[in-house]
Design a protein around this motif. Sequence first.
Motif, mmCIF file in Angstrom:
data_model
loop_
_atom_site.group_PDB
_atom_site.id
_atom_site.type_symbol
_atom_site.label_atom_id
_atom_site.label_comp_id
_atom_site.label_asym_id
_atom_site.label_seq_id
_atom_site.Cartn_x
_atom_site.Cartn_y
_atom_site.Cartn_z
ATOM 1 N N VAL A 47 -6.950 0.820 -1.991
ATOM 2 C CA VAL A 47 -7.066 -0.651 -1.997
ATOM 3 C C VAL A 47 -8.465 -1.070 -1.533
ATOM 4 O O VAL A 47 -9.110 -1.924 -2.154
ATOM 5 C CB VAL A 47 -5.992 -1.270 -1.078
ATOM 6 C CG1 VAL A 47 -6.121 -2.784 -1.055
ATOM 7 C CG2 VAL A 47 -4.596 -0.863 -1.514
ATOM 8 N N MET A 48 -8.941 -0.425 -0.492
ATOM 9 C CA MET A 48 -10.256 -0.782 0.060
ATOM 10 C C MET A 48 -11.356 -0.561 -0.982
ATOM 11 O O MET A 48 -12.286 -1.348 -1.081
ATOM 12 C CB MET A 48 -10.567 0.065 1.306
ATOM 13 C CG MET A 48 -9.614 -0.161 2.467
ATOM 14 S SD MET A 48 -9.582 -1.860 3.026
ATOM 15 C CE MET A 48 -10.926 -1.804 4.170
ATOM 16 N N VAL A 87 0.862 -1.174 0.000
ATOM 17 C CA VAL A 87 0.000 0.000 0.000
ATOM 18 C C VAL A 87 0.905 1.232 0.000
ATOM 19 O O VAL A 87 1.923 1.246 0.696
ATOM 20 C CB VAL A 87 -0.896 -0.013 1.272
ATOM 21 C CG1 VAL A 87 -1.742 1.247 1.363
ATOM 22 C CG2 VAL A 87 -1.788 -1.244 1.288
ATOM 23 N N ASP A 88 0.512 2.228 -0.766
ATOM 24 C CA ASP A 88 1.300 3.472 -0.763
ATOM 25 C C ASP A 88 1.323 4.067 0.631
ATOM 26 O O ASP A 88 0.269 4.206 1.261
ATOM 27 C CB ASP A 88 0.655 4.517 -1.707
ATOM 28 C CG ASP A 88 0.921 4.167 -3.169
ATOM 29 O OD1 ASP A 88 1.911 3.431 -3.422
ATOM 30 O OD2 ASP A 88 0.138 4.598 -4.030
ATOM 31 N N ASP A 89 2.546 4.425 1.097
ATOM 32 C CA ASP A 89 2.660 5.002 2.437
ATOM 33 C C ASP A 89 2.417 6.501 2.359
ATOM 34 O O ASP A 89 3.296 7.323 2.595
ATOM 35 C CB ASP A 89 4.052 4.692 3.016
ATOM 36 C CG ASP A 89 4.131 5.030 4.496
ATOM 37 O OD1 ASP A 89 3.068 5.378 5.065
ATOM 38 O OD2 ASP A 89 5.236 4.950 5.058
ATOM 39 N N GLY A 115 -4.481 8.257 1.935
ATOM 40 C CA GLY A 115 -5.365 7.687 0.926
ATOM 41 C C GLY A 115 -4.864 6.387 0.333
ATOM 42 O O GLY A 115 -5.543 5.761 -0.475
ATOM 43 N N GLY A 116 -3.686 5.935 0.765
ATOM 44 C CA GLY A 116 -3.113 4.707 0.223
ATOM 45 C C GLY A 116 -3.997 3.498 0.488
ATOM 46 O O GLY A 116 -4.320 2.731 -0.420
#
Lengths: 433, 138
Positions: B86-87, B76-78, B81-82
Motif C-alpha cells: 500500500v505504501m 491491508v493483507d495481514d 509486506g502487506g
Amino acid sequence: MIWNEKIETMPEAEMKKTQLESLVKLTETLYERVPFYRRKFDELGIKPADIQDICDIEKLPFTTKDELREIYPYGLLAVDESEIVEVHQSSGTTGTPVVDAYTRKDIDIWSECMARCLVMAGAGSGDVIQNAYGYGLFTGGIGVHYGARAIGANIIPISGGNTARQLKVMHDFGATFLTCTPSYSLYIAEYAHENGISMKDMKVRAGCFGAEPWTEEMRKEMELQLHLDAFDIYGLTEIIGPGVANECECKDGLHVNEDLFYPEIIDSETGKPLPDGEKGELVFTTLTKEGTPILRYRTRDITYLSRGKCSCGRTSVKMHRLMGRTDDMLIIRGVNVFPTQIEEILVQMEETQPHYQIIVDRGKKHLDEVEVWVEVKDQFFSDETRQMESLRARIRGEMKSRLGINAVIKLVEPKSIERSTGKAKRVIDKRNL
Amino acid sequence: MALRQISVFLENKTGRLADVSGIVGDGGINLRAISIADTADFGILRMIVDKPDETLMLLEKNGFTARENKVLGVEVDDSPGGLAKVMKTFDENGVNIEYLYSSLEHGQGKAVVIFKVEDVDHGIKILEKYKMNRVSGF
C-alpha cells in the motif's frame, strides 16, 4: 564612607529648607516654560507663589505615565533643545516610550547621585567596577558608568550578556564590584558553577543590583553564591535612571537622594499623602533637574518611608525595598510587561479572544520565568501535532519579538483556567516580591 | 467515502484518557480504532467510532475540544509486506501521509490501517484506481 557628607548627613530641618528653595525654583520654571504644567497649574488655580513650605507640594498636580506618553517626545522639555546633551528612553518595549533628556547639569546630577549610591554600597576609587547593565538607550549602563567615573573607579563597561566573557573579564581584570540586575547576577553564578569556575577565586566583594524588584531570600542566595555583599539600588527613567536611592551597609531600606528627588507616599486611590511608615504609592519630584523636570510623578511602586538617623551616619529618608505595584505591570528580567500586551498578541493571532493565564516564577536558576497558558479552542485545534507545535512556536516568537520576553507557551484544555465572575485573575506571580 | 475520525485535545494530566474513554463507553459508543500522539505537555487522541455524531456531542458537552477529520481506512493483507504494498502505491502516486495507525478491526486475513493523508480526494482516487479495498464505516 559617605560621598557627600554635607548633604547625606544634613539635619532634617536644613534639608527641608534646601528642598523648599529648589521646589520654588522648579515650580517657577515649570509654570513659565512647560505648557503642559502651566495648564495643570491653571486648572488647579495654583501659582508658583503659593509654595511657601515644602508641605505645599501636596497642592501641586501629579504626573502619570499615560500623560508622559501623550506628550512624547519633548512635552516636558524645560530648556532650549540645544541645551540637551543626551537622551534616554524607558525600557518599555511597546507603546510610546518615556523620554529623559539631560542637560550638562543633569548629567552632573546623575553622576553625583550615582556616585553616592556606589559609595553607599562600599565602592571607592580603588575599585574595579564591572558594569554589566546594558549600555544604550536604557539608563542602567550609562548611569552607573557616570557614577563610577565620578568616584574615580576603574570601569569595565562590559554591558549585559555573554556570560562566559563576563567571567573571564571578571577574573582577568580582577573586578571587585559588580553592577547588574539581581537575576543576571545569579545567572552568572549558575554559569560559573556549571563550567567549573569558582566564584571564590574572584575578587568581587560587593555590588549594586536593581532594575527589577527582588527579595531578601534572593539577597541571601546571591551573597552565598557570588561571595559578595549585595545592595539594592533604585531608579527609573522618568526621574533620572539609576541613582535615585540605594542601600547602605545596614541593608534595611534605601537612602533616597532627597535633595534631588523628593519622595512622597500617597494613597493610590485618593491621591492623599500618607504619613511615614504607611504603605502606599511612591511619588517623586525632580527638584533640580533642568532638561525634563517632572512634578509628583506616580511611580506605581508600593513602599513606605522612614526617617531618622541611620547607624551608617546618614540622615536621608529611607524607602523600604519595593513591596509591589499599584498596576499589573510585570517586570520580567528587567523588561516591563503589561498582561494586556500579552493579551493583545493572543487576540491578534486568532479571531476570538482566547482565555489565557500568565504564570511568573523564579526558576531553579533564580531567573524570572514566564509561562503563558492558552486554552485550546476548536478554531485552532488540529489533529496534527506539528500544527499545534507550530502555533505554539508562533505565539512564542511574537512574545519574543514584540515584548522581548522568552515565554513558555503551554496549551491547555478549555475551562482549565479558572473563571471568575469579576475581574479575571490573569497573572499568577509566584515570585513573592 | 472517507472515514470520519474524531480527535480530542488532551493535556498531559493523569486521568484524562480515562475520562474520555469513560465518556465514550458510558455513551454506548464502540471504538474501532484509536491512537494518541503526544508531546511534552499535551496529547492528541484520535479515534474511529461507530457513532461519530453522538461522540462529538458527548465530548463537547463534557468540555473537551474535539474535531472531526476525514481519513482513509484501507484493508491491508495481514501478511509480511502487506503494508509495504500500500505504501509503495501511495508513494508512487503522490499520496502524502501525515500519520497512520492500525484499527481494532480484523477481518479474514485482513487488517485495517487508518491513513491521514494530505489530500483525501486524491487518496480515494488512487485507492479506486488500484482497486484497493477501502473501509467507509464500521
